[in-house]
Design an enzyme around this catalytic site. Sequence first.
Site, PDB file in Angstrom:
ATOM      1  N   HIS A 102      -8.258   1.493  -0.891  1.00 16.60           N
ATOM      2  CA  HIS A 102      -8.191   0.554  -2.020  1.00 16.60           C
ATOM      3  C   HIS A 102      -9.575   0.066  -2.442  1.00 16.60           C
ATOM      4  O   HIS A 102      -9.764  -1.088  -2.804  1.00 16.60           O
ATOM      5  CB  HIS A 102      -7.261  -0.627  -1.689  1.00 16.60           C
ATOM      6  CG  HIS A 102      -5.909  -0.178  -1.246  1.00 16.60           C
ATOM      7  ND1 HIS A 102      -5.040   0.470  -2.087  1.00 16.60           N
ATOM      8  CD2 HIS A 102      -5.292  -0.230  -0.033  1.00 16.60           C
ATOM      9  CE1 HIS A 102      -3.947   0.794  -1.420  1.00 16.60           C
ATOM     10  NE2 HIS A 102      -4.079   0.392  -0.176  1.00 16.60           N
ATOM     11  N   SER A 119       0.838  -1.205   0.000  1.00 13.04           N
ATOM     12  CA  SER A 119       0.000   0.000   0.000  1.00 13.04           C
ATOM     13  C   SER A 119       0.873   1.256   0.000  1.00 13.04           C
ATOM     14  O   SER A 119       1.685   1.439  -0.905  1.00 13.04           O
ATOM     15  CB  SER A 119      -0.968  -0.040   1.185  1.00 13.04           C
ATOM     16  OG  SER A 119      -1.885   1.038   1.130  1.00 13.04           O
TER      17      SER A 119
END
Length: 306
Positions: free
Chosen positions: A193, A89
Amino acid sequence: MLVLVAPGQGAQTPGFLTPWLELPGAADRVAAWSDAIGLDLAHYGTQADAEAIRDTAVAQPLLVAAGILSAAALGDISEVAPGAVAGHSVGEITAAAFAGVLDDTAALTLVRRRGLAMAEAAAVTATGMSALLGGDPEVSVAHLEKLGLTPANVNGAGQIVAAGTLEQLAALNEDKPEGVRKIVPLKVAGAFHTHHMASAVDSLAEAAKELSPADPKVVYVSNRDGRTVESGSEVLERLVGQVANPVRWDLCMETFKELGVTALLEVCPGGTLTGLAKRALPGVKTLALKTPDDLDAARELIAEHA
């Protein structure tokens, strides 16, 4: 072959930066980054409480700064000599700095914009993320989609992270997928996300136009699909889109296997990715940089595997 990896949001803990700032030149370096991005990284990394550093706009720059700082304590990337780099991430921005795609200040500037944009997007709807431990991935993904949740992080080693509204996550707690032994809420402030982050993608795309990425100096493994990426402009494009797309860390680890990884070194605040590697990459040596006390062991690992 050594792979150098950087953790994502949720790895931060109060005071974790304190011992790193005692290294020669570290405090000055962090002060310069703080001035560049308008955020007191030293304060948040040493004095702020858990709630303050849970703030997306704070946590993300703090994590990237810590990752770059801890890796720099081991030497230049040519001295560490990893066979590949990757990040989970927001850790992908740290990895982009390792690979020379972005210089340190550009990486911190980008992640500051990312954190602010994602915090703004998260404020629109009350959302969050929870880790599912155990169970069959296909069964879990189908169950999440039935509840309206997104499998935002497919981490491998029996772990999937669900993201969605707080109501959807509450429903998940009452109705776990078959085989899942535990559900753990994550220390994040939004459904990252997922489609909830669409506005942040637009903001980050604007910020990316101001940067001039270089091609990676070492193999860069992408969260999107576990592929290696050779173009700096493509790395940057993937960093932008990643905000609203799932993280496929499972595929990154598959690529590590294909590349012949023998050791994995996780920068500060390490622990999450080494934990996944211990389960998914048997036989691979792992080490997490938590404090400067871990640097000697890290140097030994580098000497053996880089």
